[in-house]
Design a protein around this motif. Structure first.
Motif, PDB file in Angstrom:
ATOM      1  N   ARG A  68       0.829  -1.214   0.000  1.00 36.89           N
ATOM      2  CA  ARG A  68       0.000   0.000   0.000  1.00 36.89           C
ATOM      3  C   ARG A  68       0.862   1.263   0.000  1.00 36.89           C
ATOM      4  O   ARG A  68       0.397   2.334  -0.349  1.00 36.89           O
ATOM      5  N   GLY A  69       2.134   1.133   0.357  1.00 32.50           N
ATOM      6  CA  GLY A  69       3.060   2.260   0.316  1.00 32.50           C
ATOM      7  C   GLY A  69       3.686   2.475  -1.055  1.00 32.50           C
ATOM      8  O   GLY A  69       4.361   3.476  -1.276  1.00 32.50           O
ATOM      9  N   LEU A  70       3.478   1.540  -1.969  1.00 36.79           N
ATOM     10  CA  LEU A  70       4.008   1.677  -3.329  1.00 36.79           C
ATOM     11  C   LEU A  70       3.025   2.502  -4.159  1.00 36.79           C
ATOM     12  O   LEU A  70       1.867   2.123  -4.297  1.00 36.79           O
ATOM     13  N   PRO A  71       3.472   3.636  -4.721  1.00 35.77           N
ATOM     14  CA  PRO A  71       2.551   4.481  -5.496  1.00 35.77           C
ATOM     15  C   PRO A  71       1.779   3.719  -6.584  1.00 35.77           C
ATOM     16  O   PRO A  71       0.587   3.947  -6.765  1.00 35.77           O
ATOM     17  N   ALA A  72       2.437   2.794  -7.272  1.00 32.45           N
ATOM     18  CA  ALA A  72       1.784   2.061  -8.366  1.00 32.45           C
ATOM     19  C   ALA A  72       0.716   1.091  -7.865  1.00 32.45           C
ATOM     20  O   ALA A  72      -0.127   0.651  -8.634  1.00 32.45           O
ATOM     21  N   CYS A  73       0.749   0.752  -6.572  1.00 34.89           N
ATOM     22  CA  CYS A  73      -0.170  -0.268  -6.048  1.00 34.89           C
ATOM     23  C   CYS A  73      -1.249   0.291  -5.122  1.00 34.89           C
ATOM     24  O   CYS A  73      -2.020  -0.472  -4.547  1.00 34.89           O
ATOM     25  N   MET A  74      -1.313   1.593  -4.989  1.00 32.53           N
ATOM     26  CA  MET A  74      -2.254   2.178  -4.028  1.00 32.53           C
ATOM     27  C   MET A  74      -3.701   1.757  -4.254  1.00 32.53           C
ATOM     28  O   MET A  74      -4.410   1.484  -3.319  1.00 32.53           O
ATOM     29  N   GLY A  75      -4.140   1.703  -5.494  1.00 36.23           N
ATOM     30  CA  GLY A  75      -5.530   1.346  -5.761  1.00 36.23           C
ATOM     31  C   GLY A  75      -5.756  -0.093  -6.173  1.00 36.23           C
ATOM     32  O   GLY A  75      -6.866  -0.470  -6.537  1.00 36.23           O
ATOM     33  N   VAL A  76      -4.709  -0.906  -6.103  1.00 32.76           N
ATOM     34  CA  VAL A  76      -4.823  -2.297  -6.546  1.00 32.76           C
ATOM     35  C   VAL A  76      -5.587  -3.114  -5.504  1.00 32.76           C
ATOM     36  O   VAL A  76      -5.215  -3.125  -4.333  1.00 32.76           O
ATOM     37  N   PRO A  77      -6.654  -3.810  -5.909  1.00 33.97           N
ATOM     38  CA  PRO A  77      -7.371  -4.658  -4.953  1.00 33.97           C
ATOM     39  C   PRO A  77      -6.484  -5.803  -4.457  1.00 33.97           C
ATOM     40  O   PRO A  77      -5.704  -6.357  -5.231  1.00 33.97           O
ATOM     41  N   ILE A  78      -6.590  -6.102  -3.174  1.00 38.96           N
ATOM     42  CA  ILE A  78      -5.819  -7.195  -2.582  1.00 38.96           C
ATOM     43  C   ILE A  78      -6.780  -8.143  -1.883  1.00 38.96           C
ATOM     44  O   ILE A  78      -7.562  -7.726  -1.013  1.00 38.96           O
TER      45      ILE A  78
END
Length: 121
Positions: A68-78
């Motif tokens: 969640r701290g990675l800018p590219a992954c902020m909105g990626v569903p987990i």
């Protein structure tokens, strides 16, 4: 279709996810623990992450916080895919940034439905 990162220390679970999602047109990237998952999440454009909770090196909760701290992954569903079903753990997962939870063993159609609903691609 979507690029999905699956993070699980069980090769058979990773293979099962690939067998379910591959024929549906999804690309699956595999990682064997949270640290490897974090590295692959940072190095690849992923549309969805499916992770186990209990893994060596870095568990799923720790990985989610870092992802969640990675800018590219902020909105990626987990999605958590775990044998754990304790409500307290689910709350911790949600607080860490998890989007949803699937309990193992999973039904292939259940996994496909969740991926279809949540994947960005």
């Amino acid at each position: 279709m979507a690029t999905i990162l699956t993070v699980d220390d069980s090769p058979s679970i990773r293979q099962m996810i690939k067998v379910v999602l591959g024929p549906a047109g999804h690309s699956v990237i595999e990682a064997g623990d949270g640290a490897e998952g974090l590295a692959k999440a940072g190095a690849n454009a992923v549309d969805l992450i499916i992770t186990d909770l209990n893994m060596p090196v870095m568990n799923g909760l720790e990985m989610i916080v870092k992802v969640r701290g990675l800018p590219a992954c902020m909105g990626v569903p987990i999605i958590f895919l775990s044998t754990e079903s304790d409500e307290g753990i689910k709350q911790k997962a949600k607080a860490a940034g998890a989007t949803g939870w699937i309990t193992k063993p999973f039904k292939p159609e259940q996994l496909l439905a969740v991926v279809s609903k949540l994947a960005r691609a």
